[in-house]
Design a protein around this motif. Structure first.
Motif, PDB file in Angstrom:
ATOM      1  N   HIS A  33       2.910  20.675 -13.257  1.00  0.00           N
ATOM      2  CA  HIS A  33       3.800  19.988 -14.188  1.00  0.00           C
ATOM      3  C   HIS A  33       3.171  18.687 -14.680  1.00  0.00           C
ATOM      4  N   TYR A  34       3.662  18.200 -15.802  1.00  0.00           N
ATOM      5  CA  TYR A  34       3.201  16.928 -16.344  1.00  0.00           C
ATOM      6  C   TYR A  34       3.355  15.840 -15.276  1.00  0.00           C
ATOM      7  N   GLY A  35       2.313  15.071 -15.078  1.00  0.00           N
ATOM      8  CA  GLY A  35       2.326  14.006 -14.075  1.00  0.00           C
ATOM      9  C   GLY A  35       1.738  14.410 -12.739  1.00  0.00           C
ATOM     10  N   ASP A  36       1.572  15.728 -12.504  1.00  0.00           N
ATOM     11  CA  ASP A  36       0.947  16.180 -11.259  1.00  0.00           C
ATOM     12  C   ASP A  36      -0.533  15.795 -11.260  1.00  0.00           C
ATOM     13  N   THR A  37      -1.102  15.695 -10.076  1.00  0.00           N
ATOM     14  CA  THR A  37      -2.523  15.387  -9.938  1.00  0.00           C
ATOM     15  C   THR A  37      -3.359  16.451 -10.651  1.00  0.00           C
ATOM     16  N   TYR A  38      -4.334  16.003 -11.404  1.00  0.00           N
ATOM     17  CA  TYR A  38      -5.287  16.848 -12.124  1.00  0.00           C
ATOM     18  C   TYR A  38      -4.659  17.656 -13.269  1.00  0.00           C
ATOM     19  N   VAL A  39      -3.470  17.299 -13.696  1.00  0.00           N
ATOM     20  CA  VAL A  39      -2.809  17.981 -14.814  1.00  0.00           C
ATOM     21  C   VAL A  39      -2.778  17.021 -15.996  1.00  0.00           C
ATOM     22  N   SER A  40      -3.323  17.465 -17.131  1.00  0.00           N
ATOM     23  CA  SER A  40      -3.321  16.614 -18.323  1.00  0.00           C
ATOM     24  C   SER A  40      -2.027  16.741 -19.103  1.00  0.00           C
TER      25      SER A  40
END
Length: 160
Positions: A33-40
């Motif tokens: 999801h948006y805001g997760d580590t390694y997620v743009s």
């Protein structure tokens, strides 16, 4: 260098293919999801907002269609490059797509933006890959060898 050219083209093909595939899948939340580590992006909404900034000089509806088309193209090019199937076409398509993206970024954010994110470099690397004569360790190479073997065992027909 000739000794390493097969490895270099494989590395380039896999690096480009991975980059396109990972980014395209990120836009639909595959990596989290948006805001997760390694997620743009994490979802289409967040990516679409950025795409509209990049294409701020276009009407909203046209920019949205182009964002969808670009995302589909990136996924298709990525998978084709990873597998080495229709490599030259995928490389040329990715070169043109990233060049358009570079120009759009430069128009909207200034010339340093596509330079800072190496988008011109990705485009140039894709053009370079498109110009390589053969793609060792690819489906293209396998099909070429298979076709050549098949043609060489066909009997020669004579006219009577």
């Amino acid at each position: 260098m000739k000794r390493y050219s097969a490895l270099a083209q494989l590395y380039l093909r896999l690096a480009l293919g991975t980059g396109f595939t990972v980014l395209a899948l990120d836009r639909v939340g595959v990596w989290g999801h948006y805001g997760d580590t390694y997620v743009s992006w994490g979802d289409w909404h967040h990516f679409s907002a950025y795409a509209h900034q990049v294409m701020g000089f276009l009407p909203y509806s046209i920019a949205e269609v182009l964002a969808v088309l670009a995302s589909v193209a990136e996924l298709v090019f990525g998978v084709l490059l990873l597998t080495g199937f229709h490599t030259r076409k995928a490389a040329m398509g990715s070169a043109l797509l990233t060049f358009c993206f570079s120009v759009s970024m430069a128009i909207s954010f200034g010339i340093t933006s596509p330079i800072n994110y190496s988008v011109f470099t990705v485009s140039a690397a894709s053009f370079l890959l498109a110009g390589i004569p053969e793609y060792k360790w690819s489906i293209d190479q396998f099909l070429l060898k298979h076709r050549l073997q098949h043609e060489s065992i066909q009997p020669v027909r004579t006219t009577a």
